[in-house]
Scaffold this motif. Structure first.
Motif, PDB file in Angstrom:
ATOM      1  N   ALA A  70      39.638 -53.932 -58.095  1.00 41.78           N
ATOM      2  CA  ALA A  70      40.647 -54.640 -58.883  1.00 41.78           C
ATOM      3  C   ALA A  70      41.968 -54.804 -58.143  1.00 41.78           C
ATOM      4  O   ALA A  70      42.615 -55.853 -58.243  1.00 41.78           O
ATOM      5  CB  ALA A  70      40.876 -53.894 -60.197  1.00 41.78           C
ATOM      6  N   THR A  71      42.393 -53.795 -57.398  1.00 44.47           N
ATOM      7  CA  THR A  71      43.686 -53.876 -56.706  1.00 44.47           C
ATOM      8  C   THR A  71      43.664 -54.973 -55.649  1.00 44.47           C
ATOM      9  O   THR A  71      44.588 -55.792 -55.572  1.00 44.47           O
ATOM     10  CB  THR A  71      44.045 -52.516 -56.072  1.00 44.47           C
ATOM     11  OG1 THR A  71      44.139 -51.544 -57.113  1.00 44.47           O
ATOM     12  CG2 THR A  71      45.359 -52.579 -55.329  1.00 44.47           C
ATOM     13  N   ALA A  72      42.611 -55.017 -54.855  1.00 42.43           N
ATOM     14  CA  ALA A  72      42.506 -56.054 -53.818  1.00 42.43           C
ATOM     15  C   ALA A  72      42.456 -57.444 -54.444  1.00 42.43           C
ATOM     16  O   ALA A  72      43.086 -58.387 -53.965  1.00 42.43           O
ATOM     17  CB  ALA A  72      41.280 -55.811 -52.942  1.00 42.43           C
ATOM     18  N   ARG A  92      40.179 -60.398 -63.239  1.00 42.85           N
ATOM     19  CA  ARG A  92      39.639 -59.149 -63.790  1.00 42.85           C
ATOM     20  C   ARG A  92      38.319 -58.864 -63.082  1.00 42.85           C
ATOM     21  O   ARG A  92      37.406 -59.691 -63.112  1.00 42.85           O
ATOM     22  CB  ARG A  92      39.390 -59.278 -65.297  1.00 42.85           C
ATOM     23  CG  ARG A  92      40.654 -59.476 -66.109  1.00 42.85           C
ATOM     24  CD  ARG A  92      41.495 -58.193 -66.172  1.00 42.85           C
ATOM     25  NE  ARG A  92      42.783 -58.413 -66.804  1.00 42.85           N
ATOM     26  CZ  ARG A  92      43.904 -58.699 -66.140  1.00 42.85           C
ATOM     27  NH1 ARG A  92      43.908 -58.815 -64.830  1.00 42.85           N
ATOM     28  NH2 ARG A  92      45.041 -58.856 -66.791  1.00 42.85           N
ATOM     29  N   ILE A  93      38.225 -57.696 -62.489  1.00 41.46           N
ATOM     30  CA  ILE A  93      37.057 -57.380 -61.672  1.00 41.46           C
ATOM     31  C   ILE A  93      35.777 -57.409 -62.501  1.00 41.46           C
ATOM     32  O   ILE A  93      34.744 -57.914 -62.041  1.00 41.46           O
ATOM     33  CB  ILE A  93      37.252 -56.038 -60.910  1.00 41.46           C
ATOM     34  CG1 ILE A  93      36.317 -55.979 -59.698  1.00 41.46           C
ATOM     35  CG2 ILE A  93      37.061 -54.836 -61.792  1.00 41.46           C
ATOM     36  CD1 ILE A  93      36.700 -56.885 -58.575  1.00 41.46           C
ATOM     37  N   MET A 111      35.623 -63.559 -52.627  1.00 37.14           N
ATOM     38  CA  MET A 111      34.834 -63.060 -53.749  1.00 37.14           C
ATOM     39  C   MET A 111      35.243 -61.625 -54.069  1.00 37.14           C
ATOM     40  O   MET A 111      35.165 -60.751 -53.208  1.00 37.14           O
ATOM     41  CB  MET A 111      33.332 -63.071 -53.434  1.00 37.14           C
ATOM     42  CG  MET A 111      32.493 -62.510 -54.591  1.00 37.14           C
ATOM     43  SD  MET A 111      30.725 -62.371 -54.226  1.00 37.14           S
ATOM     44  CE  MET A 111      30.724 -61.214 -52.882  1.00 37.14           C
ATOM     45  N   PRO A 112      35.668 -61.383 -55.319  1.00 35.83           N
ATOM     46  CA  PRO A 112      35.893 -59.999 -55.720  1.00 35.83           C
ATOM     47  C   PRO A 112      34.576 -59.322 -56.089  1.00 35.83           C
ATOM     48  O   PRO A 112      33.675 -59.963 -56.622  1.00 35.83           O
ATOM     49  CB  PRO A 112      36.796 -60.123 -56.959  1.00 35.83           C
ATOM     50  CG  PRO A 112      36.739 -61.546 -57.393  1.00 35.83           C
ATOM     51  CD  PRO A 112      36.044 -62.353 -56.335  1.00 35.83           C
ATOM     52  N   THR A 113      34.482 -58.053 -55.781  1.00 37.96           N
ATOM     53  CA  THR A 113      33.335 -57.245 -56.192  1.00 37.96           C
ATOM     54  C   THR A 113      33.828 -55.831 -56.439  1.00 37.96           C
ATOM     55  O   THR A 113      35.004 -55.523 -56.189  1.00 37.96           O
ATOM     56  CB  THR A 113      32.200 -57.284 -55.155  1.00 37.96           C
ATOM     57  OG1 THR A 113      31.038 -56.634 -55.708  1.00 37.96           O
ATOM     58  CG2 THR A 113      32.581 -56.588 -53.852  1.00 37.96           C
TER      59      THR A 113
END
Length: 194
Positions: A124-126, A136-137, A153-155
Motif C-alpha cells: 500500500a505504501t509504494a 487501495r491495495i 501494477m500494485p500488488t
C-alpha cells in the motif's frame, strides 16, 4: 546543475539528512540490482535485516520475493529493487507522510536512471506514493496503470503474504500478469520465448 549519475545518486543518499529517519539507521538502503533493467520493484522501506546489511529485500520478505521471481523464470539479478524510503523506520513502522515525501527525490532519481518500462509496487505504501492516495491495495492490486509510458501494477508486499498466506493466490495471479505484460512489451526476450 550536474547531470544525475549513479555515483551522484549514491552520494546524495549517503549524505541525506532530509528527514529524521537517518538518525536511527545503521545503513542507508538505496536499492540494488540491474541498473538498466526494464523492470523495477518498489517497496515500502528497509527492515531490520536490510538496515544491518545495507541491501534492499534481503530479509524473509526479500527471500519470498526472490522465489516469486523464480516462479516466473526471472532471475533476481535481472531486476532493480528499491523502496519508498531509504532508511529503516523505527520498529518497521509505516513511513510517515513527511518522510516519504522527503525521500521521493531519491526515488525519482532512481527511476530516471533505471528508465524502467514496468514498475511493480509492493504494498500500500509504494502504491500510495507512486500512483496516488486514492489507490487501495486490496481493490487495485493486479490492475495495470500507465503513467508517462511506464506500466505500473500494485500488488501485495511479500511481508503481507508472510503474515497472511491466503493472499498468496492473488499475488501469484499478479506475478502471472506481470509475466504476460513483460512478454507483450517484448522485454526479457531471452527468458520468454513465444
Amino acid at each position: 546543475m550536474a547531470e544525475m549519475t549513479w555515483e551522484l545518486f549514491h552520494q546524495q543518499v549517503e549524505m541525506c539528512g532530509l528527514c529524521p529517519l537517518y538518525q536511527g539507521a545503521r545503513h542507508k538502503v538505496p536499492g540494488q540490482g540491474d541498473e538498466h533493467s526494464p523492470l523495477m520493484f518498489i517497496g515500502e522501506g528497509p527492515g531490520q535485516v536490510e538496515d544491518e546489511q545495507g541491501l534492499a529485500f534481503v530479509g524473509p520478505a526479500g527471500q519470498l520475493l526472490t522465489r516469486m521471481l523464480q516462479a516466473i523464470s526471472l532471475p533476481r539479478d535481472r531486476v532493480y529493487i528499491c523502496n519508498i524510503v531509504k532508511c529503516r523506520p523505527p520498529n518497521n513502522r509505516v513511513p510517515e507522510e513527511a518522510e516519504a515525501h522527503q525521500c521521493m527525490l531519491h526515488l525519482r532519481n532512481q527511476v530516471a536512471l533505471v528508465k524502467p518500462k514496468v514498475i511493480v509496487l509492493l504494498g500500500a505504501t509504494a502504491a500510495k506514493y507512486t500512483l496516488g492516495p486514492d489507490v487501495r491495495i486490496t481493490r487495485d492490486r493486479g490492475r495495470w496503470f500507465e503513467r508517462k509510458g511506464v506500466w505500473m501494477m500494485p500488488t501485495f508486499h511479500p511481508s503481507a503474504l508472510l503474515r497472511d498466506p491466503a493472499k498468496k493466490k492473488e499475488a501469484w495471479e499478479d506475478m502471472q500478469s506481470l509475466r504476460v505484460k513483460l512478454m507483450e512489451l517484448g522485454l526479457y526476450p531471452d527468458l520468454y520465448h513465444q
